[in-house]
Design a protein around this motif. Structure first.
Motif, short mmCIF file in Angstrom:
data_model
loop_
_atom_site.label_atom_id
_atom_site.label_comp_id
_atom_site.label_asym_id
_atom_site.label_seq_id
_atom_site.Cartn_x
_atom_site.Cartn_y
_atom_site.Cartn_z
N ILE A 195 -7.48 3.93 -0.72
CA ILE A 195 -6.42 2.92 -0.62
C ILE A 195 -5.05 3.56 -0.90
CG2 ILE A 195 -5.50 0.82 -1.68
CD1 ILE A 195 -8.41 -0.07 -2.10
N ALA A 196 -5.00 4.47 -1.88
CA ALA A 196 -3.72 5.14 -2.17
C ALA A 196 -3.27 5.99 -0.99
CB ALA A 196 -3.88 6.02 -3.42
N GLU A 197 -4.21 6.68 -0.34
CA GLU A 197 -3.86 7.48 0.83
C GLU A 197 -3.37 6.60 1.97
OE1 GLU A 197 -3.47 11.03 3.08
OE2 GLU A 197 -4.00 10.81 0.96
N GLN A 198 -3.94 5.42 2.08
CA GLN A 198 -3.61 4.51 3.18
C GLN A 198 -2.25 3.85 2.98
OE1 GLN A 198 -6.58 1.50 3.69
NE2 GLN A 198 -5.66 0.65 5.54
N HIS A 199 -1.90 3.55 1.73
CA HIS A 199 -0.69 2.74 1.49
C HIS A 199 0.35 3.45 0.61
CE1 HIS A 199 -2.65 -0.76 3.25
NE2 HIS A 199 -3.71 -0.53 2.49
N GLY A 200 0.10 4.68 0.26
CA GLY A 200 0.98 5.35 -0.70
C GLY A 200 2.26 5.92 -0.14
#
Length: 205
Positions: free
Chosen positions: A98-103
């Motif tokens: 999720i962090a990679e997707q929205h960071g």
């Protein structure tokens, strides 16, 4: 048939994990982050079930002897595996995905610490699993004799591989297939009569 049921119980989780491993991304990147996170959400309830390979051949009330003590150690260590390795899945799988997707541009400053924490949890989980295999081997050898050792040999090799293979194709997939084989060998060994009759207060082997 009890043996068939036991083999299905102990092999189901590692075979499912091997199947997921065939489609597991080789690394986390922005283009596969959504898939990475979703896959680990699906895997969240599967990882603890790998410990069924320990629980099934050791089922029954622990006896007040060396067999019972080793059984309790195996169960506790198996619980440790289930907790810590599921933590890896949640942190380095779901959280990092999720962090990679929205960071945005700062994603690596978040993703890298998540991977570091997840790796530590995973290492702890595999150490617990290794300890559980050793303790279970003691209990099973005392109960069934040396016929459990081929399964133990396969499982210890798999634990060694598991430290850095996760379920990444190809070695991680082979590792999961090895767990299925090792646990199945244990189930077959435990299906045959124990070395000695159990006492009146003991659960049947």
């Amino acid at each position: 048939m009890r043996l068939v049921r036991d083999i299905v119980l102990v092999c189901a989780a590692p075979l499912v994990l091997a199947g997921f491993g065939l489609g597991h991304p080789g690394g986390l990147r922005p283009h596969n982050a959504e898939h990475w996170a979703a896959m680990h959400i699906w895997l969240l309830p599967v990882w603890p079930l790998l410990a069924l390979g320990l629980v099934v051949p050791l089922r029954g009330r622990p006896r007040r002897d060396a067999v019972g003590a080793a059984t309790v150690v195996a169960w506790v260590a198996g619980f440790g595996y289930a907790v810590y390795y599921t933590g890896l899945d949640a942190v380095a799988g779901i959280g990092a995905g999720i962090a990679e997707q929205h960071g945005g541009e700062q994603r690596r400053r978040v993703v890298n610490p998540l991977f570091h924490t997840g790796d530590a949890l995973g290492q702890a989980g595999v150490w617990c699993l290794t300890a559980a295999v050793v303790a279970a081997t003691v209990a099973l050898v005392l109960r069934y004799g040396a016929r459990v050792l081929p399964g133990t040999a396969v499982l210890l090799v798999c634990c060694w591989s598991f430290f850095d293979s996760h379920i990444f194709h190809p070695r991680g997939v082979v590792t999961m297939l090895g767990f299925a084989l090792g646990f199945a060998l244990w189930a077959v060994a435990a299906a045959r009569p124990a070395k000695a009759r159990t006492g009146a207060g003991d659960a049947p082997a």
